[in-house]
Motif scaffolding. Structure first.
Motif, PDB file in Angstrom:
ATOM      1  N   LEU A 101       0.829  -1.197   0.000  1.00 42.63           N
ATOM      2  CA  LEU A 101       0.000   0.000   0.000  1.00 42.63           C
ATOM      3  C   LEU A 101       0.866   1.250   0.000  1.00 42.63           C
ATOM      4  O   LEU A 101       0.583   2.224  -0.697  1.00 42.63           O
ATOM      5  CB  LEU A 101      -0.931  -0.001   1.213  1.00 42.63           C
ATOM      6  CG  LEU A 101      -1.906   1.143   1.331  1.00 42.63           C
ATOM      7  CD1 LEU A 101      -2.849   1.156   0.126  1.00 42.63           C
ATOM      8  CD2 LEU A 101      -2.699   1.041   2.603  1.00 42.63           C
ATOM      9  N   GLY A 102       1.945   1.227   0.774  1.00 40.11           N
ATOM     10  CA  GLY A 102       2.851   2.369   0.832  1.00 40.11           C
ATOM     11  C   GLY A 102       3.495   2.679  -0.499  1.00 40.11           C
ATOM     12  O   GLY A 102       3.786   3.835  -0.815  1.00 40.11           O
ATOM     13  N   ASP A 103       3.734   1.659  -1.310  1.00 40.72           N
ATOM     14  CA  ASP A 103       4.325   1.869  -2.632  1.00 40.72           C
ATOM     15  C   ASP A 103       3.339   2.508  -3.599  1.00 40.72           C
ATOM     16  O   ASP A 103       3.719   3.272  -4.480  1.00 40.72           O
ATOM     17  CB  ASP A 103       4.800   0.540  -3.223  1.00 40.72           C
ATOM     18  CG  ASP A 103       5.907  -0.080  -2.387  1.00 40.72           C
ATOM     19  OD1 ASP A 103       6.602   0.675  -1.677  1.00 40.72           O
ATOM     20  OD2 ASP A 103       6.051  -1.309  -2.443  1.00 40.72           O
ATOM     21  N   MET A 104       2.076   2.177  -3.435  1.00 41.83           N
ATOM     22  CA  MET A 104       1.067   2.662  -4.365  1.00 41.83           C
ATOM     23  C   MET A 104       0.584   4.074  -4.036  1.00 41.83           C
ATOM     24  O   MET A 104       0.096   4.781  -4.903  1.00 41.83           O
ATOM     25  CB  MET A 104      -0.132   1.705  -4.380  1.00 41.83           C
ATOM     26  CG  MET A 104       0.255   0.328  -4.892  1.00 41.83           C
ATOM     27  SD  MET A 104      -1.073  -0.850  -5.123  1.00 41.83           S
ATOM     28  CE  MET A 104      -2.194  -0.577  -3.801  1.00 41.83           C
ATOM     29  N   ILE A 105       0.732   4.504  -2.797  1.00 40.43           N
ATOM     30  CA  ILE A 105       0.236   5.821  -2.378  1.00 40.43           C
ATOM     31  C   ILE A 105       1.366   6.842  -2.465  1.00 40.43           C
ATOM     32  O   ILE A 105       2.511   6.573  -2.128  1.00 40.43           O
ATOM     33  CB  ILE A 105      -0.323   5.760  -0.946  1.00 40.43           C
ATOM     34  CG1 ILE A 105      -1.542   4.848  -0.913  1.00 40.43           C
ATOM     35  CG2 ILE A 105      -0.694   7.140  -0.447  1.00 40.43           C
ATOM     36  CD1 ILE A 105      -2.159   4.709   0.447  1.00 40.43           C
ATOM     37  N   ASN A 106       1.010   8.006  -2.873  1.00 38.04           N
ATOM     38  CA  ASN A 106       1.949   9.115  -2.994  1.00 38.04           C
ATOM     39  C   ASN A 106       2.556   9.453  -1.627  1.00 38.04           C
ATOM     40  O   ASN A 106       1.902   9.338  -0.599  1.00 38.04           O
ATOM     41  CB  ASN A 106       1.192  10.320  -3.557  1.00 38.04           C
ATOM     42  CG  ASN A 106       2.094  11.435  -3.977  1.00 38.04           C
ATOM     43  OD1 ASN A 106       3.276  11.442  -3.658  1.00 38.04           O
ATOM     44  ND2 ASN A 106       1.539  12.384  -4.686  1.00 38.04           N
ATOM     45  N   GLN A 107       3.806   9.887  -1.591  1.00 36.76           N
ATOM     46  CA  GLN A 107       4.486  10.216  -0.342  1.00 36.76           C
ATOM     47  C   GLN A 107       3.804  11.357   0.404  1.00 36.76           C
ATOM     48  O   GLN A 107       3.768  11.373   1.627  1.00 36.76           O
ATOM     49  CB  GLN A 107       5.955  10.566  -0.614  1.00 36.76           C
ATOM     50  CG  GLN A 107       6.787   9.390  -1.064  1.00 36.76           C
ATOM     51  CD  GLN A 107       6.851   8.308   0.002  1.00 36.76           C
ATOM     52  OE1 GLN A 107       6.861   8.579   1.199  1.00 36.76           O
ATOM     53  NE2 GLN A 107       6.868   7.056  -0.444  1.00 36.76           N
ATOM     54  N   ASP A 108       3.253  12.321  -0.330  1.00 32.49           N
ATOM     55  CA  ASP A 108       2.549  13.435   0.317  1.00 32.49           C
ATOM     56  C   ASP A 108       1.330  12.925   1.070  1.00 32.49           C
ATOM     57  O   ASP A 108       1.058  13.348   2.202  1.00 32.49           O
ATOM     58  CB  ASP A 108       2.110  14.473  -0.726  1.00 32.49           C
ATOM     59  CG  ASP A 108       3.286  15.184  -1.367  1.00 32.49           C
ATOM     60  OD1 ASP A 108       4.354  15.261  -0.708  1.00 32.49           O
ATOM     61  OD2 ASP A 108       3.142  15.658  -2.499  1.00 32.49           O
ATOM     62  N   ILE A 109       0.611  12.029   0.449  1.00 30.64           N
ATOM     63  CA  ILE A 109      -0.582  11.470   1.087  1.00 30.64           C
ATOM     64  C   ILE A 109      -0.185  10.665   2.314  1.00 30.64           C
ATOM     65  O   ILE A 109      -0.844  10.731   3.359  1.00 30.64           O
ATOM     66  CB  ILE A 109      -1.380  10.612   0.084  1.00 30.64           C
ATOM     67  CG1 ILE A 109      -1.913  11.497  -1.050  1.00 30.64           C
ATOM     68  CG2 ILE A 109      -2.524   9.892   0.776  1.00 30.64           C
ATOM     69  CD1 ILE A 109      -2.542  10.726  -2.176  1.00 30.64           C
ATOM     70  N   MET A 110       0.909   9.911   2.209  1.00 28.63           N
ATOM     71  CA  MET A 110       1.388   9.135   3.353  1.00 28.63           C
ATOM     72  C   MET A 110       1.754  10.043   4.521  1.00 28.63           C
ATOM     73  O   MET A 110       1.414   9.753   5.665  1.00 28.63           O
ATOM     74  CB  MET A 110       2.605   8.289   2.957  1.00 28.63           C
ATOM     75  CG  MET A 110       2.267   7.065   2.145  1.00 28.63           C
ATOM     76  SD  MET A 110       1.271   5.882   3.046  1.00 28.63           S
ATOM     77  CE  MET A 110       2.475   5.249   4.186  1.00 28.63           C
ATOM     78  N   SER A 111       2.420  11.148   4.240  1.00 32.46           N
ATOM     79  CA  SER A 111       2.800  12.060   5.320  1.00 32.46           C
ATOM     80  C   SER A 111       1.553  12.695   5.945  1.00 32.46           C
ATOM     81  O   SER A 111       1.493  12.877   7.156  1.00 32.46           O
ATOM     82  CB  SER A 111       3.758  13.132   4.817  1.00 32.46           C
ATOM     83  OG  SER A 111       3.139  13.937   3.841  1.00 32.46           O
ATOM     84  N   GLN A 112       0.561  13.007   5.129  1.00 33.16           N
ATOM     85  CA  GLN A 112      -0.689  13.553   5.652  1.00 33.16           C
ATOM     86  C   GLN A 112      -1.393  12.534   6.533  1.00 33.16           C
ATOM     87  O   GLN A 112      -1.920  12.884   7.604  1.00 33.16           O
ATOM     88  CB  GLN A 112      -1.616  13.979   4.509  1.00 33.16           C
ATOM     89  CG  GLN A 112      -1.159  15.202   3.767  1.00 33.16           C
ATOM     90  CD  GLN A 112      -2.044  15.511   2.568  1.00 33.16           C
ATOM     91  OE1 GLN A 112      -2.943  14.738   2.230  1.00 33.16           O
ATOM     92  NE2 GLN A 112      -1.780  16.634   1.912  1.00 33.16           N
ATOM     93  N   LEU A 113      -1.408  11.284   6.121  1.00 31.57           N
ATOM     94  CA  LEU A 113      -2.039  10.231   6.920  1.00 31.57           C
ATOM     95  C   LEU A 113      -1.310  10.027   8.243  1.00 31.57           C
ATOM     96  O   LEU A 113      -1.949   9.857   9.294  1.00 31.57           O
ATOM     97  CB  LEU A 113      -2.076   8.920   6.128  1.00 31.57           C
ATOM     98  CG  LEU A 113      -3.049   8.861   4.961  1.00 31.57           C
ATOM     99  CD1 LEU A 113      -2.850   7.576   4.180  1.00 31.57           C
ATOM    100  CD2 LEU A 113      -4.476   8.968   5.452  1.00 31.57           C
ATOM    101  N   ARG A 114       0.009  10.066   8.211  1.00 34.90           N
ATOM    102  CA  ARG A 114       0.782   9.917   9.445  1.00 34.90           C
ATOM    103  C   ARG A 114       0.513  11.081  10.396  1.00 34.90           C
ATOM    104  O   ARG A 114       0.380  10.899  11.605  1.00 34.90           O
ATOM    105  CB  ARG A 114       2.261   9.815   9.129  1.00 34.90           C
ATOM    106  CG  ARG A 114       2.644   8.489   8.540  1.00 34.90           C
ATOM    107  CD  ARG A 114       4.144   8.341   8.408  1.00 34.90           C
ATOM    108  NE  ARG A 114       4.470   7.083   7.756  1.00 34.90           N
ATOM    109  CZ  ARG A 114       5.142   6.974   6.632  1.00 34.90           C
ATOM    110  NH1 ARG A 114       5.602   8.062   6.029  1.00 34.90           N
ATOM    111  NH2 ARG A 114       5.394   5.790   6.107  1.00 34.90           N
ATOM    112  N   GLN A 115       0.436  12.299   9.847  1.00 39.08           N
ATOM    113  CA  GLN A 115       0.156  13.473  10.664  1.00 39.08           C
ATOM    114  C   GLN A 115      -1.229  13.368  11.292  1.00 39.08           C
ATOM    115  O   GLN A 115      -1.416  13.664  12.469  1.00 39.08           O
ATOM    116  CB  GLN A 115       0.262  14.745   9.812  1.00 39.08           C
ATOM    117  CG  GLN A 115       0.020  16.012  10.576  1.00 39.08           C
ATOM    118  CD  GLN A 115       1.081  16.257  11.637  1.00 39.08           C
ATOM    119  OE1 GLN A 115       2.218  15.823  11.532  1.00 39.08           O
ATOM    120  NE2 GLN A 115       0.690  16.959  12.678  1.00 39.08           N
TER     121      GLN A 115
END
Length: 88
Positions: A26-40
């Motif tokens: 899932l982490g590979d398929m999602i954009n890094q910006d979206i991942m950082s937003q989700l973590r925040q």
């Protein structure tokens, strides 16, 4: 006992096949910006949950203090751990 071990081995083999066939995560398929937003957002939700728990504990503590303050002598005597028969 052997049947259980064989079943467990068969299940683990099937899980290995499933994980190797889908090498994309899932982490590979999602954009890094979206991942950082989700973590925040996850951090914010955890902090809010901790604040909520702290507020509930404080509320319970205040409620216990209020009840203790308003107890009658009979209630306090009943809660006493001392055996008054020993002092007669």
């Amino acid at each position: 006992m052997k049947k259980k071990q064989q079943r467990n081995q068969n299940q683990s083999k099937s899980q290995d096949k499933d994980s190797s066939s889908s090498s994309l995560k899932l982490g590979d398929m999602i954009n890094q910006d979206i991942m950082s937003q989700l973590r925040q957002k996850q951090k914010e939700l955890n902090e809010a949950e901790q604040e909520k728990r702290a507020a509930e504990e404080e509320k319970k503590r205040e409620e216990r203090k209020r009840r203790e303050k308003n107890k009658s002598f009979e209630e306090l005597l009943g809660e006493s751990n001392l055996n008054w028969k020993n002092y007669k």
